[in-house]
Design an enzyme around this catalytic site. Structure first.
Site, PDB file in Angstrom:
ATOM      1  N   LYS A 174       0.813  -1.224   0.000  1.00  0.00           N
ATOM      2  CA  LYS A 174       0.000   0.000   0.000  1.00  0.00           C
ATOM      3  C   LYS A 174       0.848   1.277   0.000  1.00  0.00           C
ATOM      4  CE  LYS A 174      -4.130  -1.788   2.272  1.00  0.00           C
ATOM      5  NZ  LYS A 174      -5.097  -1.493   3.327  1.00  0.00           N
ATOM      6  N   ASN A 177      -4.800   2.143  -1.890  1.00  0.00           N
ATOM      7  CA  ASN A 177      -5.364   0.794  -2.043  1.00  0.00           C
ATOM      8  C   ASN A 177      -6.145   0.628  -3.347  1.00  0.00           C
ATOM      9  OD1 ASN A 177      -7.740   2.122  -1.521  1.00  0.00           O
ATOM     10  ND2 ASN A 177      -8.264   0.955   0.314  1.00  0.00           N
TER      11      ASN A 177
END
Ligand code: ATR
Length: 279
Positions: A66, A87
């Site tokens: 991420k 994300n």
């Protein structure tokens, strides 16, 4: 053209994202497929380069990439920048744009089930935990104008770094988990964001809820199990419950909206997902 979508991470065990997004594609009558791309770090760059091909409309990113994905992107939206993690990525004709859907997904789910709560910005909120998810949720709630959003966490430094994201209208106190437990009756909304209580440690809970208001709304972002010990205790003490799988659905819906420009219908997916998770 058949669109390709997918999830990049490592390892990826039992992701529910293909189940959700393939249903969205089907209900929207879009030809395409959402797949899992389990890639090791040394292949991350090549994988992302491949996602710039025009049949890829975008992709999701999960642990442990991420943050690591950010240097490979052309642009990052403001929320993802503030949260420091991406994300969801949109492939805009070869330009990759990063988003973070955690906070907005959570907020939309809360709004769906408790619209009157979200209307009244005087409702006081306690967030338990100060990880990535807490950061996203805090930011969106503060931007929405809630006046009191306190954070209870084991490590005060992490909560303090979230406190710095406060908008002008929001006042935030950083508490220990013990203090949070002691003051729990002060809050209208309590949001559990730690991984305490997640399978297999289902008997654990970050703090006790004996003294909550019976008008309180208690939320847990854990969805495995659907009924965490925390939510069970809240229910026994008379609170209203907000389950974690709804955040998962609304966050996916928001990602799909980023890719295709409209919200796919959820139909009876919430019920189906609940049944799936309850096994
Ligand atoms: P996510 O991205 O899902 O939010 P994370 O960033 O790893 O996950 O954050 C996990 C949160 O759960 C943190 O707030 C962590 O507390 P610390 O900030 O003190 O590390 C909290 N957490 C996890 N295990 C915990 C435990 N056993 N006791 C107390 N807090 C815990």
């Amino acid at each position: 053209m058949e669109f390709k979508l997918g999830l990049i991470g490592y390892p990826i065990k039992h992701s529910l994202s293909p189940w959700i997004h393939n249903q969205f594609l089907e209900s929207a009558k879009i030809k395409g497929e959402y797949s899992i791309y389990e890639v090791r770090e040394d292949s991350l760059f090549n994988q992302i380069e491949m996602m710039k091909e025009k049949e890829y409309r975008g992709f999701n990113v999960t642990i442990p990439y991420k943050q690591k994905v950010i240097p490979f992107l052309d642009e990052i939206d403001d929320t993802a920048k503030v949260i420091g993690a991406v994300n969801t990525v949109l492939n805009d004709n070869g330009r990759l744009i990063g988003f973070n859907t955690d906070g907005t997904g959570y907020f939309r789910a809360l709004q769906q089930y408790y619209p009157e709560l979200v209307e009244d910005k005087d409702n006081s909120i306690l967030i338990i935990g100060a990880g990535g998810a807490a950061r996203g949720i805090y930011y969106v709630l503060s931007q929405a104008g809630f006046k009191t959003i306190d954070i209870a966490n084991r490590t005060s430094g992490k909560a303090e770094s979230i406190q710095e994201l406060a908008s002008r209208n929001t006042n935030t106190n950083v508490l220990s988990l013990n203090q949070g437990e002691k003051n729990i009756h002060q809050y209208d909304v309590i949001i559990q964001t730690t991984n305490i209580g997640m399978k297999p440690d289902v008997l654990h809970s970050p703090l006790k809820l004996n003294n909550i208001r019976d008008s309180a709304i208690v939320s847990d972002i854990i969805y495995q199990p659907i009924w965490t010990s925390f939510l069970r205790e809240a229910h026994i003490n008379g609170a209203s419950i907000h389950h974690g799988h709804t955040m998962l659905l609304y966050q996916a819906q928001y990602a799909f909206e980023i890719w295709f420009g409209f919200k796919p219908e959820l139909r009876d997916m919430e019920q189906q997902l609940k049944q799936l998770l309850e096994g």
